[in-house]
Design an enzyme around this catalytic site. Sequence first.
Site, PDB file in Angstrom:
ATOM      1  N   ARG A   1       0.814  -1.223   0.000  1.00 26.72           N
ATOM      2  CA  ARG A   1       0.000   0.000   0.000  1.00 26.72           C
ATOM      3  C   ARG A   1       0.845   1.269   0.000  1.00 26.72           C
ATOM      4  O   ARG A   1       0.492   2.274  -0.622  1.00 26.72           O
ATOM      5  CB  ARG A   1      -0.929  -0.041   1.218  1.00 26.72           C
ATOM      6  CG  ARG A   1      -1.961   1.044   1.299  1.00 26.72           C
ATOM      7  CD  ARG A   1      -2.865   0.842   2.515  1.00 26.72           C
ATOM      8  NE  ARG A   1      -3.822   1.914   2.656  1.00 26.72           N
ATOM      9  CZ  ARG A   1      -5.012   1.937   2.046  1.00 26.72           C
ATOM     10  NH1 ARG A   1      -5.367   0.937   1.270  1.00 26.72           N
ATOM     11  NH2 ARG A   1      -5.829   2.960   2.207  1.00 26.72           N
TER      12      ARG A   1
ATOM     13  N   PHE B   1     -16.697  10.164   0.368  1.00 29.55           N
ATOM     14  CA  PHE B   1     -15.777  10.265  -0.759  1.00 29.55           C
ATOM     15  C   PHE B   1     -15.741  11.698  -1.269  1.00 29.55           C
ATOM     16  O   PHE B   1     -16.674  12.479  -1.043  1.00 29.55           O
ATOM     17  CB  PHE B   1     -16.232   9.356  -1.912  1.00 29.55           C
ATOM     18  CG  PHE B   1     -15.843   7.914  -1.767  1.00 29.55           C
ATOM     19  CD1 PHE B   1     -14.653   7.445  -2.297  1.00 29.55           C
ATOM     20  CD2 PHE B   1     -16.676   7.026  -1.108  1.00 29.55           C
ATOM     21  CE1 PHE B   1     -14.292   6.112  -2.170  1.00 29.55           C
ATOM     22  CE2 PHE B   1     -16.326   5.692  -0.978  1.00 29.55           C
ATOM     23  CZ  PHE B   1     -15.128   5.238  -1.506  1.00 29.55           C
TER      24      PHE B   1
ATOM     25  N   MET C   1      -6.291   8.978  -1.601  1.00 30.18           N
ATOM     26  CA  MET C   1      -6.253   7.535  -1.420  1.00 30.18           C
ATOM     27  C   MET C   1      -7.187   7.234  -0.267  1.00 30.18           C
ATOM     28  O   MET C   1      -6.949   7.679   0.855  1.00 30.18           O
ATOM     29  CB  MET C   1      -4.841   7.035  -1.114  1.00 30.18           C
ATOM     30  CG  MET C   1      -4.762   5.516  -1.049  1.00 30.18           C
ATOM     31  SD  MET C   1      -3.077   4.864  -0.930  1.00 30.18           S
ATOM     32  CE  MET C   1      -2.835   4.982   0.850  1.00 30.18           C
ATOM     33  N   SER C   2      -8.249   6.525  -0.541  1.00 33.63           N
ATOM     34  CA  SER C   2      -9.286   6.298   0.463  1.00 33.63           C
ATOM     35  C   SER C   2      -8.752   5.474   1.627  1.00 33.63           C
ATOM     36  O   SER C   2      -7.758   4.746   1.506  1.00 33.63           O
ATOM     37  CB  SER C   2     -10.490   5.586  -0.159  1.00 33.63           C
ATOM     38  OG  SER C   2     -11.072   6.374  -1.169  1.00 33.63           O
ATOM     39  N   ALA C   3      -9.447   5.578   2.751  1.00 32.63           N
ATOM     40  CA  ALA C   3      -9.080   4.821   3.939  1.00 32.63           C
ATOM     41  C   ALA C   3      -9.199   3.324   3.666  1.00 32.63           C
ATOM     42  O   ALA C   3     -10.105   2.870   2.960  1.00 32.63           O
ATOM     43  CB  ALA C   3      -9.957   5.223   5.116  1.00 32.63           C
TER      44      ALA C   3
END
Length: 401
Positions: free
Chosen positions: A43, A220, A76-78
């Site tokens: 990641r 989002f 970058m989303s959780a």
Amino acid sequence: MTAVDDATVRDADRLRAEMVRALRDQDAITSEAVAAAFAMVPRHLFAPEASLKVVYDLHRIVPVKKDDNGLNVSVMSAAHLQAVMLEQADIEPGMKVLEIGSGGVNAAYLQELVGGDGEVTTVDIDGDIVDRARLCLDDAGYTLVKTVLADGERGVPEGAPYDRIIVTAAAWDIPRSWIDGLTEKGRLVVPLTVCGTTRSIAFDRDGEGLVSRSYRLAHFVPMQGEGAAEERKALLREGVVVQTDDGRVPLNPQALNHALDAPRLVRWSGAAWDLPDELELYLTLNLPSVVRLHAAKDVVDQGLVNPSALVGVSALVSEDSIAYRTRRDNEDTGGFESGVIAHGPQAEALADQYSELLRRWAEHHRRRGAVTFRYLPGPAPTPLPQNAVLRRHGIVTASWT
């Protein structure tokens, strides 16, 4: 491949393993396939500007690009939210998947899930984001992922039909291209926004339309391009804003601001208050003239607006009055009791209407997963069905069981 020292690799491996265990503990990961994907993808290679601690935190986002006002237009989303949506998607090896909204790491997870016999395409409207995603994917070894520069509102028809379409930006509507781009048994996972509240909804094809299988709370950055939201915002005074995406709702900022200066009416419903995300969803889709009320901390500290408005609360409005939800301690209702604060000449009527909905929810719908969403493309029927929200390409309906 970018050079990374051995100590950083060891730290990343350790943090990644801890992240997977924590996601399992919180039921964000519930399948072996998603667990394996999260355990495999490095990641940190998709957010080299951020610390390992931030990258592998379950609930932290990593800003990627901001607009001229300093607001995030790409992140970058959780990890927690990504895991939830991938579980909703139920992806199998060999599937063909389209991701709308590129970032890189989610496409890498998708490639792990579909395997070498599957196909992943990720599309974004922003050339900077597509270029960044391509570089990160190549650097991490995910060269099979296809990256496309285009407006996601139109899908990527040359690769259709897809077994799964996953949208990673808050969508105000569902264009026909997404429905038509699915296989007959395809699934669309989309963060759908209605009146300022967003849920990640897993839709399956149902004839010409869609029907939900699950929904989860989500947040989002908004969709850009042709699919951008049609939203109205009104500043009542410094630090107090209302917003709605329903053109039928009356918004008279001067009159509503004047109402806030009137004495507040407080009415307690006698109904239990809990599961706030489910309650807010019910109120948002059942109040007849609903806005989302936001207030800054200094306004709340002054006592003008209740703390429920700090993160946004569903408010019922008329031309000159406003009512919104509050709560108080009450052991007789299981810990908390829901109530209403109302201002303006119509305060009594709005408080009565709002209180009745609070009681109805507590008596009949106080649990998770009680809603079934449907999306019906095409012209809206007349009259509009109950709990229906009109959109550009069709209507969203919600029913409670």
